[in-house]
Scaffold this active site. Structure first.
Site, PDB file in Angstrom:
ATOM      1  N   GLU A   1      -7.076  -7.041   7.826  1.00 55.27           N
ATOM      2  CA  GLU A   1      -7.045  -5.698   7.372  1.00 55.27           C
ATOM      3  C   GLU A   1      -6.678  -5.263   9.611  1.00 55.27           C
ATOM      4  O   GLU A   1      -6.147  -5.188   8.956  1.00 55.27           O
ATOM      5  CB  GLU A   1      -7.997  -5.586   6.730  1.00 55.27           C
ATOM      6  CG  GLU A   1      -7.442  -5.095   4.906  1.00 55.27           C
ATOM      7  CD  GLU A   1      -7.797  -6.276   4.309  1.00 55.27           C
ATOM      8  OE1 GLU A   1      -8.418  -7.287   5.155  1.00 55.27           O
ATOM      9  OE2 GLU A   1      -7.958  -6.203   2.965  1.00 55.27           O
TER      10      GLU A   1
ATOM     11  N   GLU B   1      -9.817 -10.442  -1.601  1.00 52.83           N
ATOM     12  CA  GLU B   1     -10.385  -9.273  -2.424  1.00 52.83           C
ATOM     13  C   GLU B   1     -11.105  -9.808  -3.343  1.00 52.83           C
ATOM     14  O   GLU B   1     -12.002  -9.645  -4.318  1.00 52.83           O
ATOM     15  CB  GLU B   1     -10.893  -7.989  -1.548  1.00 52.83           C
ATOM     16  CG  GLU B   1     -11.183  -7.747   0.051  1.00 52.83           C
ATOM     17  CD  GLU B   1     -10.683  -6.071   0.388  1.00 52.83           C
ATOM     18  OE1 GLU B   1      -9.879  -5.809   0.461  1.00 52.83           O
ATOM     19  OE2 GLU B   1     -11.876  -5.966   0.713  1.00 52.83           O
TER      20      GLU B   1
HETATM   21  N1  COA Z   1       3.087  -4.447   0.077  1.00 54.55           N
HETATM   22  C1  COA Z   1       4.432  -4.111  -0.514  1.00 54.55           C
HETATM   23  N2  COA Z   1       5.321  -5.265  -0.738  1.00 54.55           N
HETATM   24  C2  COA Z   1       5.531  -6.212  -0.305  1.00 54.55           C
HETATM   25  C3  COA Z   1       4.632  -6.853   0.018  1.00 54.55           C
HETATM   26  C4  COA Z   1       3.202  -5.370  -0.035  1.00 54.55           C
HETATM   27  N3  COA Z   1       1.472  -5.908   0.468  1.00 54.55           N
HETATM   28  N4  COA Z   1       3.959  -7.761   0.956  1.00 54.55           N
HETATM   29  C5  COA Z   1       5.276  -8.562   0.368  1.00 54.55           C
HETATM   30  N5  COA Z   1       6.186  -7.563  -0.235  1.00 54.55           N
HETATM   31  C6  COA Z   1       7.422  -7.232  -0.323  1.00 54.55           C
HETATM   32  C7  COA Z   1       8.242  -7.021   1.234  1.00 54.55           C
HETATM   33  O1  COA Z   1       8.237  -6.211   1.796  1.00 54.55           O
HETATM   34  C8  COA Z   1       9.874  -7.862   0.210  1.00 54.55           C
HETATM   35  O2  COA Z   1      10.480  -6.830  -0.684  1.00 54.55           O
HETATM   36  P1  COA Z   1      11.801  -6.772  -0.170  1.00 54.55           P
HETATM   37  O3  COA Z   1      12.308  -7.669  -0.112  1.00 54.55           O
HETATM   38  O4  COA Z   1      11.854  -5.771  -0.283  1.00 54.55           O
HETATM   39  O5  COA Z   1      11.481  -6.907   1.335  1.00 54.55           O
HETATM   40  C9  COA Z   1       8.647  -8.658  -1.229  1.00 54.55           C
HETATM   41  O6  COA Z   1       7.441  -8.302  -1.377  1.00 54.55           O
HETATM   42  C10 COA Z   1       8.827  -9.851  -0.733  1.00 54.55           C
HETATM   43  O7  COA Z   1       8.134 -10.065   0.725  1.00 54.55           O
HETATM   44  P2  COA Z   1       8.794 -11.404   1.485  1.00 54.55           P
HETATM   45  O8  COA Z   1       8.071 -11.557   2.716  1.00 54.55           O
HETATM   46  O9  COA Z   1       9.724 -12.182   2.227  1.00 54.55           O
HETATM   47  O10 COA Z   1       7.600 -12.581  -0.110  1.00 54.55           O
HETATM   48  P3  COA Z   1       6.868 -14.526   1.047  1.00 54.55           P
HETATM   49  O11 COA Z   1       6.665 -15.031   0.282  1.00 54.55           O
HETATM   50  O12 COA Z   1       7.931 -14.974   1.999  1.00 54.55           O
HETATM   51  O13 COA Z   1       5.879 -13.888   2.163  1.00 54.55           O
HETATM   52  C11 COA Z   1       3.673 -12.430   1.811  1.00 54.55           C
HETATM   53  C12 COA Z   1       4.539 -13.162   0.407  1.00 54.55           C
HETATM   54  C13 COA Z   1       2.280 -12.253   0.941  1.00 54.55           C
HETATM   55  C14 COA Z   1       2.852 -13.852   2.338  1.00 54.55           C
HETATM   56  C15 COA Z   1       3.764 -11.742   2.799  1.00 54.55           C
HETATM   57  O14 COA Z   1       5.198 -10.909   2.390  1.00 54.55           O
HETATM   58  C16 COA Z   1       3.082 -10.930   3.993  1.00 54.55           C
HETATM   59  O15 COA Z   1       2.472 -11.055   4.096  1.00 54.55           O
HETATM   60  N6  COA Z   1       3.209  -9.485   2.489  1.00 54.55           N
HETATM   61  C17 COA Z   1       2.233  -9.357   3.560  1.00 54.55           C
HETATM   62  C18 COA Z   1       0.415  -9.303   3.788  1.00 54.55           C
HETATM   63  C19 COA Z   1      -0.732  -8.111   3.717  1.00 54.55           C
HETATM   64  O16 COA Z   1      -0.266  -7.433   5.006  1.00 54.55           O
HETATM   65  N7  COA Z   1      -0.999  -7.694   2.875  1.00 54.55           N
HETATM   66  C20 COA Z   1      -2.258  -7.335   3.379  1.00 54.55           C
HETATM   67  C21 COA Z   1      -2.284  -5.211   3.064  1.00 54.55           C
HETATM   68  S1  COA Z   1      -3.680  -5.244   3.101  1.00 54.55           S
END
Ligand code: COA
Length: 266
Positions: free
Chosen positions: A140, A120
């Site tokens: 979301e 967004e």
């Molecule tokens: N909020 C809080 N922490 C987050 C986060 C979020 N939205 N997205 C990633 N992190 C944190 C993970 O929990 C992890 O922390 P940890 O080491 O303490 O476990 C760290 O960031 C690394 O994340 P990881 O998933 O291992 O990294 P990646 O590079 O493999 O993948 C993403 C990156 C963004 C693709 C993946 O983290 C993801 O899908 N995140 C959620 C995104 C999401 O659904 N957002 C919508 C929110 S409404």
């Protein structure tokens, strides 16, 4: 506000006098958007709107090579009361408005995942460049909520209604190439070339007459919400603001003197 030490979640860097790079700086959590980052973005974009930083173009990107922004900070949100959630969301709403309403052009350089609120934020920018391996999602609905940072408005304006419905109602992720084909992204670059490409464009915008750029941006932005007839009238109001400027005289003079113009924003 021109003191960048007040920002803890953002890194600010000026490239030449009028281009500002704003980096979402929470690399360890993939630049997830917490309340403080929301407040800082809101404050920064409001301050730019009232002339701080002498900025003529902004490039917004994420720290590290994994993510632009992973959306709302789901760790901070864990266990939040309904009231706290709502209060946080008010900050995010105002942050998105501050980006969308920023009079200065904002280019997103999407250097990795742009999920949820991250997608967004990119959608709120004037245009978007992306690394070839960046991924996007408005995920979301997979989390029991819906886009509330402008996604249901900015995505359909970029991609058209049907594509936006498909993406928002499934919550599925999509590639930078798809985002480009569908109109959310202007162009994709190899990761290592992304920032240079974004900065080249930002610099060329910053070299143009700043009031003219703002007026043209505003005319497109507001005009698109109007009928063509009202939009044309609005365009002329925006245009007329430029006629008495020194920069308008300088543009014509520089052409006739066969030299690059020196625009001062007056
Ligand atoms: N909020 C809080 N922490 C987050 C986060 C979020 N939205 N997205 C990633 N992190 C944190 C993970 O929990 C992890 O922390 P940890 O080491 O303490 O476990 C760290 O960031 C690394 O994340 P990881 O998933 O291992 O990294 P990646 O590079 O493999 O993948 C993403 C990156 C963004 C693709 C993946 O983290 C993801 O899908 N995140 C959620 C995104 C999401 O659904 N957002 C919508 C929110 S409404």
């Amino acid at each position: 506000m021109t003191d960048d030490s007040v920002f803890r979640m953002l890194q600010l860097r000026k490239i030449e006098p009028h281009v500002l790079i704003v980096t979402l700086a929470r690399e360890e959590v993939r630049n997830a958007l917490n309340t403080e980052m929301g407040r800082e973005l809101m404050a920064l974009f409001e301050s730019i709107a009232i002339g701080a930083w002498q900025t003529r173009c902004i490039v917004l990107t994420g720290a590290g090579d994994k993510a632009f922004c992973a959306g709302g900070d789901l760790k901070e949100r864990k266990g939040m009361t309904d009231a706290d959630w709502q209060l946080q969301h008010l900050v995010f709403e105002r942050m998105i408005r501050a980006i969308i309403d920023c009079p200065v052009p904002v280019i997103a350089a999407v250097n990795g995942a742009a999920f949820g609120g991250g997608c967004e934020i990119a959608g709120a920018c004037d245009f978007v460049y992306a690394a070839h391996d960046a991924r996007f999602a408005l995920s979301e609905v997979t989390l029991g909520i819906m886009p509330g940072g402008g996604g249901t408005q900015t995505l359909p304006r970029a991609t058209g209604e049907r594509r936006a419905k498909e993406l928002i109602l499934t919550g599925r992720s999509f590639s930078a190439a798809e985002a480009e084909a569908w109109g959310l992204v202007n162009a994709c670059f190899p990761r290592e070339a992304l920032m240079d490409a974004a900065l080249d464009v930002a610099t060329s915008i910053a070299h143009n007459a700043p009031i003219a750029v703002r007026q043209a941006k505003q005319s497109i932005h507001r005009g698109l919400q109007m009928s063509i007839s009202d939009g044309l009238a609005f365009e002329i109001e925006a245009y007329n603001r430029l006629v008495p400027t020194l920069d308008r005289r300088e543009g014509v003079l520089a052409f006739n003197e066969k030299r690059p113009p020196r625009f001062k924003g007056h």
